[in-house]
Design a protein around this motif. Structure first.
Motif, short mmCIF file in Angstrom:
data_model
loop_
_atom_site.label_atom_id
_atom_site.label_comp_id
_atom_site.label_asym_id
_atom_site.label_seq_id
_atom_site.Cartn_x
_atom_site.Cartn_y
_atom_site.Cartn_z
N THR A 108 -52.83 0.47 -48.77
CA THR A 108 -52.28 -0.87 -48.97
C THR A 108 -51.08 -1.07 -48.05
O THR A 108 -50.21 -0.20 -47.98
N LEU A 109 -51.03 -2.20 -47.38
CA LEU A 109 -49.88 -2.52 -46.54
C LEU A 109 -48.80 -3.19 -47.37
O LEU A 109 -49.07 -4.12 -48.13
N LEU A 110 -47.56 -2.71 -47.22
CA LEU A 110 -46.40 -3.37 -47.82
C LEU A 110 -45.70 -4.15 -46.72
O LEU A 110 -45.41 -3.62 -45.65
N HIS A 111 -45.45 -5.42 -47.00
CA HIS A 111 -44.81 -6.31 -46.03
C HIS A 111 -43.58 -6.90 -46.72
O HIS A 111 -43.65 -7.31 -47.88
N ALA A 157 -41.08 2.00 -42.48
CA ALA A 157 -41.81 3.19 -42.06
C ALA A 157 -42.61 3.76 -43.22
O ALA A 157 -42.16 3.75 -44.37
N SER A 158 -43.81 4.26 -42.90
CA SER A 158 -44.59 5.05 -43.86
C SER A 158 -43.97 6.44 -43.93
O SER A 158 -43.70 7.06 -42.89
N LEU A 159 -43.78 6.95 -45.14
CA LEU A 159 -43.12 8.23 -45.35
C LEU A 159 -44.13 9.34 -45.66
O LEU A 159 -45.24 9.05 -46.13
N PRO A 160 -43.76 10.59 -45.44
CA PRO A 160 -44.66 11.71 -45.77
C PRO A 160 -45.11 11.74 -47.22
O PRO A 160 -46.17 12.28 -47.53
N SER A 161 -44.32 11.17 -48.12
CA SER A 161 -44.67 11.12 -49.54
C SER A 161 -45.78 10.12 -49.84
O SER A 161 -46.31 10.11 -50.96
N GLY A 162 -46.13 9.27 -48.87
CA GLY A 162 -47.06 8.17 -49.10
C GLY A 162 -46.38 6.89 -49.50
O GLY A 162 -47.03 5.85 -49.69
N ASN A 163 -45.04 6.95 -49.66
CA ASN A 163 -44.25 5.76 -49.99
C ASN A 163 -43.83 5.04 -48.71
O ASN A 163 -44.11 5.49 -47.61
N TRP A 189 -40.04 2.22 -51.55
CA TRP A 189 -41.04 1.68 -52.46
C TRP A 189 -42.13 2.70 -52.71
O TRP A 189 -42.66 3.31 -51.78
N THR A 190 -42.47 2.89 -53.99
CA THR A 190 -43.54 3.80 -54.37
C THR A 190 -44.76 2.99 -54.79
O THR A 190 -44.66 1.83 -55.20
N ILE A 191 -45.92 3.62 -54.68
CA ILE A 191 -47.17 2.95 -55.04
C ILE A 191 -47.17 2.67 -56.54
O ILE A 191 -47.08 3.59 -57.35
N GLY A 192 -47.22 1.40 -56.90
CA GLY A 192 -47.25 1.03 -58.30
C GLY A 192 -45.93 1.16 -59.02
O GLY A 192 -45.86 0.99 -60.24
N GLY A 193 -44.86 1.48 -58.28
CA GLY A 193 -43.54 1.65 -58.90
C GLY A 193 -42.81 0.33 -59.07
O GLY A 193 -43.25 -0.73 -58.61
N GLY A 194 -41.67 0.40 -59.73
CA GLY A 194 -40.85 -0.78 -59.95
C GLY A 194 -39.94 -1.07 -58.77
O GLY A 194 -40.03 -0.46 -57.70
N GLN A 195 -39.01 -1.99 -58.99
CA GLN A 195 -38.07 -2.42 -57.96
C GLN A 195 -37.03 -1.33 -57.69
O GLN A 195 -36.24 -0.98 -58.55
N PRO A 196 -37.01 -0.77 -56.46
CA PRO A 196 -36.04 0.29 -56.19
C PRO A 196 -34.64 -0.28 -55.94
O PRO A 196 -34.49 -1.44 -55.55
#
Length: 555
Positions: A108-111, A157-163, A189-196
């Motif tokens: 999924t792309l985060l914009h 940036a895409s991170l090694p964690s997938g976030n 930002w994490t996949i399915g996570g809340g507002q950081p």
């Protein structure tokens, strides 16, 4: 079929790459490339990303483009079909002006980010948007107040964690940043996570006022650390996002300013297993002052930011200064530089439409190709006929060509002027596709012959790939490429990793049919998880298409 060891493979003319490649034979008079105008984007392409082998997703700001959304508002996002040159409008409700994007590990792309309301759209300063291109009839979902604070001109940036990391920006649009609107923070930002919650990042204070769209590259390592090189203005740091600390400071890059609006370009050069994935960043172009007659910088700096004694190695950018250049990592492991102007800086024209004063002029029509291994430039390439200035973009395609679009150095759609809103899409064919050599053909990957959908692979996995070679004396190389998210001379998360080819099996009844064992990158710091593409080349000629893959952590 039988396994051939390295010596017989070389005797047969099939070379395997596990280190820096030998240079293949070159034709006596190499072709100079080719430009073709291929279509109408219908949406001004301020931002683009390649979603698969057939589609490019486009995003603009609020303006009256050629097509409309379902609700009747002017469309500011759409999907361009590379095969048919047709455009499908996508639906958005918030302004995407000067935003950014990167992929989660799940595809999924985060914009994120944007600007003020208008034309039926809501403000986009705090918006986050999501789209999964693999979904049928994919479209955007939005959280208008998704971020705690506003971000205009952020980096991602895409991170090694997938976030996904979002960094910097300002609270509203500006020519250059100032203390009242500066946002010197980042959030993950994490996949399915809340507002950081945002975290302070001092470099974005120290680099004022030229800190918008900071350069951002995740750094490979073997300690599973989320390290990145972050650069703004004329200096940068190596930062540990797990510990939240600066690891090291990098010396200032001489010559001038490299960040918006004196916009230069930064690229992480191809990572090679033979060099233990040593990261080398190359920053090119920019300017010294915000003056429309000021010549753009004809200089580049190369550096390994992880070297304890890191120093800049300077280059002349092929002999031509550029502001707002774009860079595209090619399948050959070289870098294509194109677009931009030779004087001035980024921004909209001043004055009336019939007598505009452009802040950037003298378009750089001729692309250059840089070889990171030899440090040589190929500059005798065919020039484009279209000026690509402010808000131009380019991206690598599946067959090794480069798709180029955009340029809109005015606040609204304007046609019939010196540098109009540009809807023409071009295709640049690099010289490696004009050698007369036959392209190899990929016939299966990891046992799958369905090669238009993403194939899951894991880190360090040895993947079986079958190909039909292009030539009798084959010289095979392989690479995994993340083609990135492009905007404002930035290729967020663009990345090239050369792969080890550990063995080959050939069919004694058809020596052009070869089975390769290709080792995937060793860990997510080398290339973060998520959508990438596997490229196979024979004598530097790419296969007829790349294969979409999805890198994943092993179960």
């Amino acid at each position: 079929m039988r396994v051939i060891n390295i010596l017989p493979i070389l005797t047969l003319g099939i070379s395997l790459i596990s280190a820096s490649p030998l240079h293949p034979r070159q034709a006596a008079a190499p072709p100079m490339g080719q430009w073709d105008i291929v279509g109408d984007t219908k949406i001004a392409t301020m931002h683009i990303f390649r979603a698969n082998n057939k589609e490019i997703y486009m995003i603009d700001k609020l303006e009256v483009n050629k097509i409309k959304q379902a609700n009747g508002n002017p469309a500011i996002s759409g999907v361009y079909n590379i095969e048919t040159n047709e455009v499908r409008a996508l639906d958005l409700t918030t302004d995407t002006f000067c935003s950014a994007g990167s992929f989660f590990g799940n595809g999924t792309l985060l914009h994120a980010g944007g600007a003020e309301a208008g034309l039926g759209y809501n403000p986009g300063y705090q918006s986050v948007r999501f789209i999964t291109p693999s979904d049928p009839n994919a479209d955007w979902s939005e959280i208008p107040d998704g971020m705690v604070n506003s971000r205009w001109y952020p980096a991602m940036a895409s991170l090694p964690s997938g976030n996904v990391l979002i960094m910097g920006g300002s609270a509203k649009g500006t020519g250059k940043n100032n203390d009242a609107i500066n946002n010197p923070t980042y959030e993950i930002w994490t996949i399915g996570g809340g507002q950081p919650q945002p975290v302070n990042f001092p470099l974005l204070v120290d680099s004022m006022p030229y800190n918008l769209y900071p350069f951002l590259h995740v750094l490979p390592n073997f300690d599973n650390k989320q390290l990145a090189f972050v650069f703004a203005n004329d200096h940068g740091v190596v930062y540990d996002f797990d510990a939240g600390v600066v690891v090291s400071n990098v010396p200032k890059l001489p010559g001038g300013i490299r960040s918006y609006p004196l916009t230069g370009n930064s690229v992480l050069l191809p990572l090679r297993p033979s060099l233990n994935y040593k990261p080398v960043v190359m920053i090119c172009g920019g300017n010294t002052v915000m003056e429309i007659t000021s010549p753009a910088l004809a200089s580049c700096g190369r550096i390994d930011p992880t070297d304890p004694n890191a120093q800049w190695e300077m280059d002349n950018f092929g002999g031509t200064g550029r502001v707002m250049p774009d860079s595209v990592l090619l399948p050959t492991g070289k870098v294509l530089y194109l677009n931009g102007g030779q004087t001035g800086y980024a921004g909209y024209h001043q004055g009336p439409k019939d007598n505009p004063l452009y802040l950037c002029d003298n378009p750089a029509f001729t692309p250059f190709i840089y070889d990171p291994e030899t440090k040589e430039w190929t500059t005798n390439l065919v020039p484009s006929t279209i000026a690509r200035l402010y808000h131009s973009v380019a991206t690598l395609l599946s067959d090794g060509r480069v798709w180029v679009s955009g340029s809109n150095p005015q606040g609204n759609v304007q046609l019939g002027t010196k540098y109009p809103t540009e809807y023409r899409a071009e295709m640049f064919t690099p010289p490696y596709l004009q050698t007369g050599l036959t392209n190899p053909v990929i016939t299966s990957v990891a046992g799958s012959t369905t090669l238009d959908a993403r194939i899951p692979v894991t880190y360090n996995q040895v993947v079986e790939v079958t190909i039909t070679t292009g030539q009798v004396n084959s010289f095979i190389t392989a690479a995994v490429i993340n083609t990135g998210f492009f905007t404002h001379s930035q290729g967020f998360s663009q990345r090239y990793v050369m792969c080890k080819i550990t063995s080959a099996v050939y069919d004694p009844n058809n020596q052009n049919y070869v089975t390769l064992n290709i080792e995937m990158p060793p860990n997510p710091t080398i290339i973060p998880p998520g959508p990438s593409y596997l490229y196979i080349l024979d004598n530097d000629v790419p296969a007829t298409f790349s294969v979409p893959i999805s890198l994943q952590a092993s179960a």
